[in-house]
Design an enzyme around this catalytic site. Structure first.
Site, PDB file in Angstrom:
ATOM      1  N   ARG A 175     -74.192   2.655  52.343  1.00  0.00           N
ATOM      2  CA  ARG A 175     -74.751   1.882  51.056  1.00  0.00           C
ATOM      3  C   ARG A 175     -76.274   1.362  51.265  1.00  0.00           C
ATOM      4  O   ARG A 175     -76.642   1.825  52.302  1.00  0.00           O
ATOM      5  CB  ARG A 175     -73.907   0.515  50.782  1.00  0.00           C
ATOM      6  CG  ARG A 175     -72.519   1.034  50.781  1.00  0.00           C
ATOM      7  CD  ARG A 175     -71.635  -0.242  50.093  1.00  0.00           C
ATOM      8  NE  ARG A 175     -70.496   0.269  49.601  1.00  0.00           N
ATOM      9  CZ  ARG A 175     -69.639  -0.670  48.985  1.00  0.00           C
ATOM     10  NH1 ARG A 175     -70.060  -1.965  48.660  1.00  0.00           N
ATOM     11  NH2 ARG A 175     -68.534  -0.476  48.466  1.00  0.00           N
ATOM     12  N   LYS A 243     -71.918   0.006  55.788  1.00  0.00           N
ATOM     13  CA  LYS A 243     -73.337  -0.660  55.989  1.00  0.00           C
ATOM     14  C   LYS A 243     -74.176  -0.838  56.770  1.00  0.00           C
ATOM     15  O   LYS A 243     -73.719  -0.897  58.016  1.00  0.00           O
ATOM     16  CB  LYS A 243     -72.785  -2.075  55.439  1.00  0.00           C
ATOM     17  CG  LYS A 243     -71.813  -2.096  54.182  1.00  0.00           C
ATOM     18  CD  LYS A 243     -71.498  -3.718  53.943  1.00  0.00           C
ATOM     19  CE  LYS A 243     -70.764  -3.791  52.525  1.00  0.00           C
ATOM     20  NZ  LYS A 243     -70.621  -5.133  52.241  1.00  0.00           N
ATOM     21  N   CYS A 462     -71.365 -16.637  47.522  1.00  0.00           N
ATOM     22  CA  CYS A 462     -70.914 -15.383  46.730  1.00  0.00           C
ATOM     23  C   CYS A 462     -70.774 -15.598  45.450  1.00  0.00           C
ATOM     24  O   CYS A 462     -70.968 -16.580  44.863  1.00  0.00           O
ATOM     25  CB  CYS A 462     -69.803 -14.541  47.185  1.00  0.00           C
ATOM     26  SG  CYS A 462     -68.183 -15.380  46.854  1.00  0.00           S
ATOM     27  N   CYS A 468     -66.193 -11.955  39.281  1.00  0.00           N
ATOM     28  CA  CYS A 468     -65.569 -11.123  40.364  1.00  0.00           C
ATOM     29  C   CYS A 468     -63.916 -10.972  40.035  1.00  0.00           C
ATOM     30  O   CYS A 468     -63.455 -12.094  40.033  1.00  0.00           O
ATOM     31  CB  CYS A 468     -65.817 -11.626  41.892  1.00  0.00           C
ATOM     32  SG  CYS A 468     -65.222 -10.965  43.070  1.00  0.00           S
ATOM     33  N   CYS A 507     -62.984 -15.758  48.049  1.00  0.00           N
ATOM     34  CA  CYS A 507     -61.995 -14.993  48.577  1.00  0.00           C
ATOM     35  C   CYS A 507     -62.223 -14.548  50.051  1.00  0.00           C
ATOM     36  O   CYS A 507     -63.572 -14.623  50.501  1.00  0.00           O
ATOM     37  CB  CYS A 507     -61.437 -14.085  47.851  1.00  0.00           C
ATOM     38  SG  CYS A 507     -62.209 -12.255  47.983  1.00  0.00           S
ATOM     39  N   CYS A 511     -68.100 -11.952  51.088  1.00  0.00           N
ATOM     40  CA  CYS A 511     -69.420 -11.332  50.684  1.00  0.00           C
ATOM     41  C   CYS A 511     -70.712 -12.134  51.208  1.00  0.00           C
ATOM     42  O   CYS A 511     -71.751 -11.620  51.101  1.00  0.00           O
ATOM     43  CB  CYS A 511     -69.371 -11.202  49.163  1.00  0.00           C
ATOM     44  SG  CYS A 511     -68.032  -9.972  48.646  1.00  0.00           S
TER      45      CYS A 511
END
Ligand code: SRM
Ligand code: SF4
Length: 606
Positions: A175, A243, A462, A468, A507, A511
């Site tokens: 990414r 990543k 996040c 989301c 969650c 992120c």
């Protein structure tokens, strides 16, 4: 460029399904047995014709704002997610209406660098096609939210016109590549940015699907042979997202230990890059209650000369391509591959693919993972201003800072560039000394912020609700209020200016990288969070679960006694996370597999 295509490397402990692409021959029994065990996404990739699926047709279906489920997986490789406004879900269900569908679009911006001209186009797109905001992400790029299906192609055309794209911003590929912004170390930053850009370009999927679907590009005929269409990725791309980041010590602003692959600049006395330490196997995502999923900090594997860095990046990625788990997506990231095969075996395979033994890592030291706010002067005499942007949301706040309008005005006069940081902030970079006053005047006029209180400037949240689809709790809309409460508490204990990192996510996907933050809040359900403590200030050590399922209203009272204890008991310069371990409030986490082990110190605060 790659001697180890997905087809001719049979002696590696691979989980590949097809030894040769089965386009023009029957599938063997062994292959069929392996295919039966494959994760559903592998079948979607195989059947997609190199990421095309039925996307082009789906865009023409005007009866729904959504796309098919399989295309929903494929569109990620094009930098998009199908979402719906979760604030409206209950009401729309009651009225028997379809969900309020729209798309999130993520750009690919290697190293987070954009020109003022590009900024103006990106701003235009935000107000014309998206929800009027630009969202700077934790991985140094922009996201749009709220783009409806009928505007997707127009949006992509506008992005393309700005010489940007969204290819591989999401999906099972390498990414967006992050790089240290570190404007003060101009030479090292240049080298880090160049490496990030080179990796991003060389590991980009080669399929023409993006241009065909979004820009009505011509379909390249005859392109079915994986060796021709996707020489590095093959038909099934990677087992999972991948990543890559490039760091320049002493700042760990890119949070290198949270990523699959990283390069740490090794500098000489004149701040010139002499080579790179290579890190592998970091990641944050896990699932509540499933202890075979865990965050993990990356291992520092080896040192490479500058000339070998690109080869090493490709080798690490292709070993993961061939060794990664393709049957269980929850166990498919590089961190699990390294846990399964061991670092030594992984390194040996990377060396084989690079074609030489690689040196052991060289010493380096990080001091923190935050940004430096305000003006700094680079080694080259150029000036750089880091602005604090709450949760990276660039918008005009009613009665507050006018981030969207202010940055637009700055883009109209600025002749340097803009840089996004991995902490969701914006740098107005490369300003000549003579133009600083003009920029400062605009910053003041629009109420933009060059910093914030100590806790706030070390915070990340996040996106979470309402866009989301995976959020269990609020994050971006909640953390600012909580920080207000905690700031009061810290001030009472004389800790108002103490640098403590705090991050929240809706969650456990992580992120905002909450498991390497000294205070980590991870959504468990509406207004309930798991509280994680004891990570290292520089992002090199994971935290530990301290309290489960804490109601939002009790977070302050849970932390307050720990702040009091820290204020009394800390040694000079001792960080909050380190203190909590020394004082026995939480046990130290060594790395991923012992993340869930809560035995050891759990002393209740006085
Ligand atoms: Fe993320 C999925 C947002 C950085 C781990 N992430 C998502 C999705 C796309 C939800 C989904 O799959 O439906 C979120 C979209 C929310 C929205 O409405 O915008 C989302 N992730 C974000 C961003 C925007 C958070 C932010 O507030 O800035 C970040 C965009 C980065 C970028 O520009 O590319 C973002 N995500 C991260 C990071 C941090 C990092 O990479 O440094 C992580 C943890 C590191 C890691 O990858 O382990 C991260 N996101 C995940 C995961 C868990 C992956 C795993 O291995 O388990 C998911 C879910 C998944 O992949 O299944 C996920
Ligand atoms: Fe969504 Fe969870 Fe990522 Fe937050 S951490 S953006 S809630 S996937």
């Amino acid at each position: 460029m790659d001697d180890h295509s997905p087809r001719d490397d049979a002696e590696t402990p691979t989980e590949r399904v097809y030894e040769t692409p089965p386009t023009e021959r029957p599938i063997t029994e062994a292959e069929a047995a392996r295919a039966a065990k494959l994760a559903a996404n592998e079948h979607i990739k195989i059947a997609s014709g190199y990421l095309r699926g039925t996307l082009a047709d789906g865009l023409l279906q005007h009866a729904t704002g959504a796309i098919s489920e399989d295309d929903g997986q494929l569109v990620k490789f094009h930098g998009m997610y199908l979402q719906d406004d979760r604030d409206l879900r209950a009401e729309r269900t009651k009225k028997k209406l379809d969900k309020a569908y729209s798309f999130m679009i993520r750009l690919r911006i290697a190293g987070g660098v954009v020109t003022p001209k590009q900024w103006l186009v990106l701003d235009d797109i935000a107000t014309t096609y998206a929800n009027g905001t630009l969202r700077a992400t934790t991985r140094q790029t922009f996201q749009y939210h709220g783009v409806i299906k009928s505007n997707l192609k127009r949006t992509m055309a506008a992005i393309d016109a700005a010489l940007l794209d969204t290819i591989a911003a999401c999906g099972d590929v390498n990414r967006n590549v992050m790089a240290a912004t570190n404007p003060a170390q101009a030479g090292a930053h240049k080298a880090a940015y160049q490496l990030a850009k080179d990796i991003s370009d060389s590991l980009l999927p080669k399929t023409n699907a993006w241009r065909e679907i979004w820009l009505d590009g011509e379909r390249v005929v005859g392109g079915e042979d994986a060796a021709e269409v996707e020489p590095v990725y093959g038909r099934t791309y990677l087992p999972r997202k991948f990543k890559t980041v490039v760091a320049v010590p002493p700042s760990n602003e890119v949070d290198i230990f949270a990523h699959d692959l990283g390069f740490i600049a090794i500098l000489d006395k004149k701040n010139r890059v002499t080579g790179w330490n290579v890190t592998v196997g970091g990641g944050m995502g896990m699932t509540h209650g499933e202890t075979d999923t865990f965050p993990r900090t990356a291992d520092v594997m080896c040192f490479v000369e500058p000339a070998d860095a690109l080869k090493a990046a490709e080798a690490v990625m292709t070993v993961q391509r061939d060794w990664g788990n393709r049957t269980n997506r929850k166990n498919a990231r590089l961190k699990y591959t390294i846990e399964r095969y061991g670092l030594a075996a992984f390194r040996a395979e990377v060396e084989k693919r690079v074609g030489k033994k690689l040196a052991d890592p060289k010493p380096f030291a990080f001091t923190g993972n935050g940004d430096r706010y305000g003006w700094v002067e680079g080694e080259d005499g150029r000036h750089h201003l880091t602005l604090y942007v709450p949760s990276g949301r660039i918008k005009d706040i009613e009665g507050g800072a006018q981030f969207l309008s202010g940055l637009r005005r700055i883009a109209e006069v600025h002749e340097g560039d803009f840089r996004l940081t991995g902490n969701q902030n914006v740098i107005i970079a490369n300003v000549p000394a003579a133009r600083k006053a003009e920029i400062d005047a605009l910053v003041d006029e629009y109420g933009l912020t060059k910093g914030a209180g100590a806790l706030r400037r070390n915070a990340l949240a996040c996106v979470a609700l309402p866009t989301c689809g995976l959020a269990l709790a609020e994050s971006e809309r909640y953390l600012p209020d909580l920080i207000g409460e905690l700031e009061e508490s810290l001030a009472r204990h004389g800790l108002a200016e103490e640098e403590i990192t705090i991050r929240s996510t809706g969650c456990p996907n992580g992120c905002a990288r909450p498991f390497i933050s000294e205070i980590g809040l991870v959504g468990r359900g509406p207004e309930r969070y798991h509280l994680y403590l004891g990570a290292a200030f520089d992002g090199s050590r994971l935290s530990k679960l301290y309290r489960e399922d804490v109601p939002a209203a009790e977070i302050r009272s849970t932390l307050d006694p720990l702040f009091a204890d820290y204020a009394k008991g800390r040694k000079t310069g001792e960080h909050f996370g380190d203190y909590l371990i020394r004082a026995g409030h939480v046990a130290r986490t060594t790395n991923g597999p012992d993340f869930h082990d809560r035995t050891g110190a759990l002393k209740p605060a006085a």
